[in-house]
Design an enzyme around this catalytic site. Sequence first.
Site, PDB file in Angstrom:
ATOM      1  N   VAL B 134       0.186  10.175   6.666  1.00  0.00           N
ATOM      2  CA  VAL B 134       0.758   9.320   7.704  1.00  0.00           C
ATOM      3  C   VAL B 134       0.595   9.961   9.073  1.00  0.00           C
ATOM      4  O   VAL B 134       1.089  11.065   9.311  1.00  0.00           O
ATOM      5  CB  VAL B 134       2.263   9.060   7.456  1.00  0.00           C
ATOM      6  CG1 VAL B 134       2.795   8.047   8.468  1.00  0.00           C
ATOM      7  CG2 VAL B 134       2.512   8.573   6.041  1.00  0.00           C
ATOM      8  N   GLU B 192     -15.356   2.560  10.324  1.00  0.00           N
ATOM      9  CA  GLU B 192     -16.182   2.528   9.117  1.00  0.00           C
ATOM     10  C   GLU B 192     -17.173   1.357   9.176  1.00  0.00           C
ATOM     11  O   GLU B 192     -16.958   0.383   9.889  1.00  0.00           O
ATOM     12  CB  GLU B 192     -15.282   2.327   7.883  1.00  0.00           C
ATOM     13  CG  GLU B 192     -14.179   3.327   7.736  1.00  0.00           C
ATOM     14  CD  GLU B 192     -14.685   4.688   7.272  1.00  0.00           C
ATOM     15  OE1 GLU B 192     -15.694   4.728   6.559  1.00  0.00           O
ATOM     16  OE2 GLU B 192     -14.067   5.700   7.649  1.00  0.00           O
ATOM     17  N   LYS B 207       0.433   3.181   5.466  1.00  0.00           N
ATOM     18  CA  LYS B 207       1.238   4.238   6.086  1.00  0.00           C
ATOM     19  C   LYS B 207       2.677   3.768   6.320  1.00  0.00           C
ATOM     20  O   LYS B 207       3.629   4.513   6.111  1.00  0.00           O
ATOM     21  CB  LYS B 207       0.585   4.672   7.401  1.00  0.00           C
ATOM     22  CG  LYS B 207      -0.773   5.359   7.181  1.00  0.00           C
ATOM     23  CD  LYS B 207      -1.564   5.438   8.478  1.00  0.00           C
ATOM     24  CE  LYS B 207      -2.891   6.165   8.294  1.00  0.00           C
ATOM     25  NZ  LYS B 207      -3.787   5.981   9.460  1.00  0.00           N
ATOM     26  N   GLY B 304      -8.932  12.843  12.118  1.00  0.00           N
ATOM     27  CA  GLY B 304      -9.842  13.917  12.471  1.00  0.00           C
ATOM     28  C   GLY B 304      -9.601  15.134  11.610  1.00  0.00           C
ATOM     29  O   GLY B 304      -8.502  15.334  11.074  1.00  0.00           O
TER      30      GLY B 304
END
Lengths: 430, 430
Positions: B134, B192, B207, B304
């Site tokens: 999350v 994506e 999440k 990231g």
Amino acid sequence: MGAPLRIAIAGLGTVGVGTVQLLQEHAEAIAVRCRRPVEVTAVSARDRHRNRGCDVSMATWYDDPVVMAREAEADVVLELIGGSDGVARATVEAALSAGRAVVTANKALLAEHGTDLARAAEAAGVPLAYEAAVAGGIPIVKALREGLAGNRARRVYGILNGTCNYILTTMEETGREFHDVLEEAQHLGYAEADPSFDVDGIDTGHKLTLLTSIAFGRPVDFGAVFMEGIRHVTAMDIQQADELGYRIKLLGVAEETEHGILQRVHPCMVPKQGPIASVDGVFNAVVTEGDYVGRAKLEGRGAGAGPTASAVVADIMDVAAGRTAPTFGVPVDRLETGPAASIDTHVGAYYVRLMVLDRPGVFADIATALRDTQVSMESILQRGHNPGEVVQVVMTFHPTVEAAATRAIDRIAHIDAVVEPPCMIRIEDL
Amino acid sequence: MGAPLRIAIAGLGTVGVGTVQLLQEHAEAIAVRCRRPVEVTAVSARDRHRNRGCDVSMATWYDDPVVMAREAEADVVLELIGGSDGVARATVEAALSAGRAVVTANKALLAEHGTDLARAAEAAGVPLAYEAAVAGGIPIVKALREGLAGNRARRVYGILNGTCNYILTTMEETGREFHDVLEEAQHLGYAEADPSFDVDGIDTGHKLTLLTSIAFGRPVDFGAVFMEGIRHVTAMDIQQADELGYRIKLLGVAEETEHGILQRVHPCMVPKQGPIASVDGVFNAVVTEGDYVGRAKLEGRGAGAGPTASAVVADIMDVAAGRTAPTFGVPVDRLETGPAASIDTHVGAYYVRLMVLDRPGVFADIATALRDTQVSMESILQRGHNPGEVVQVVMTFHPTVEAAATRAIDRIAHIDAVVEPPCMIRIEDL
């Protein structure tokens, strides 16, 4: 369900009462989360007969908190007395000596004696928890010590004093001067009768010291903190900041520099679009920069009964659940003593406001002072033109080392036409 | 120094490699903080011979992560494969069955099967940790589960998907349309090839489900989440929002209502000065409202390699130090099943954009539709005047229950002169 965690509370002021209320109101939820109930078994405060609006009749009363810390049937002693020495310190020391966990909201105590107390806690094998000591309800101690523990910290900074932030925000919103707003804040109960701890940056310094220790794994070193308060900030400075694209905030900043860890507390001009400028009123915020996580910010209420009780109870629940960490993230004998950098080594931009007699030659004198001290001016602006009268001149310096900026300002202060000590505010890209 | 904590890593993509790098780069500091070293003893990934820029030669290689989870000499299995089922799920189940702690970044898996997995972890007496699932590097799981655990949550909401926030921020900054910006984000690797998980709100929903469970002590209930993505948001909507004093953000919101817990994901117009509007680009933020702490906000990088590795390693360090909490804050058998509120019960203000044939009588038809459905209009504005042509009409409704707003919009959609399905965006005071 495990055995109850027994709490002895030293100090029943606003925070103590808020904590008792929270523990009672959410007793069942807390017991479920910790898998054991939390019970207040002992209390100590100045006046036994005062009506505080909370029921502590189930707890044993102690007139002396030190005796309570030593003798009460308790697993945890909650120190909510305050002050860096005296009875608060004696209470915490007595509790640790007796092998009881300590939860405290006392930043002054930890800023002054934190390393020794951490050592005592380690020797006793009990936690010394202090989430409420920094930034009220914001869980920043836990975030730095656990949630971001994999990072090497580069910098940690924040707005850590709600009183100063309220005063600066109100000055900005109303255009009023510092003393006027301070007086009002005192009437409203947002500022103490003796406001020095808040407005001179001492409270921010205490909190910064604790953040520094956790973020960089250093012993607490309050003596190394450079502190400058907000008394000299004027409505004009705030307006000038606005025109330059900044807001003025009292920040505590700790950062790793080539000269060591630099801890500094002072008003800053910060960009309006930056992460810290938008934090208003009594809110606090802490920004941390770690090598893997990058920049992270936590924001919330920095004071008050509810937020502080929230932090105190989180610590109690950690103790109840057996979640512990070394006081400053690493064991005391692994805290790294290193050089403390002086504010003179700080590199940054500067805002300087002068009160100047409006007459020919003044700008030339200023330019000479800057040339001689090797400081590069970014801008200079005279507000109004009134030959023979005092006018305001506002300058900004390009980034330079503080020692040079100080020399420049000192030279400028000695120019005949400069009739008041210059006002300097650091400009930060935070 | 205690015995090493042995880690088996399933999945060596960006996050896996980042985690290995962090564990190696900060090995000593981590060992000091945990009082024991952390060692990677086993790894499993798709291609053994790919050069990943990190050294895992000290670890035993497994072609099958499930076999590794069952058999490796490891205390913790790190699941970084992803996906709600298949090999990721099998790996986690195998690890828990074998009595090993699990650390995962897999929101889809936990959103779909979190309660069952939490039960399995409890039965095995091992932690199931998922800070990285999350909001990336933001320690929000820890903050809600521990740091703010004394509070009764009223609401938790946030910007939980960096891809959507990047797209919306870029649309706002450049005036470009959704598909154009999405394509660019795909080229840059921010989105994506199949963007559906992100732009249709599914990732945010996953999440949010986890935040809901922790904040409200509920079993995960992804099926109850209302989800609407950002595909229908146009540059014109963003410009209109700006004129009305709002910015458009994709939010996940969970709140206690009189009808039960409402979980919703959709674009929102939020006030520019509010706590969430200023969160830009790939940053995430979570705001929580608790009864004692009030409003607290955590902000940071939501994705990231670095930020995610930071969160994964924090979980590993908690396991190493023996700091544990039930998966969703309370033991599974104490999670409270309660009603899930439908989006129809949501009460809020609404923005509605119509494409309308510019001819007399249209406003009267709209007014009639609103009267009949008992919805109160706050404003209506026609952009341009071009008899016989299609023009844009923008309306806002005063706060009303969503069921009524939906009926009104449905009625309006059937007006002859309304030539496209109306675009509706909720206005929130968040």
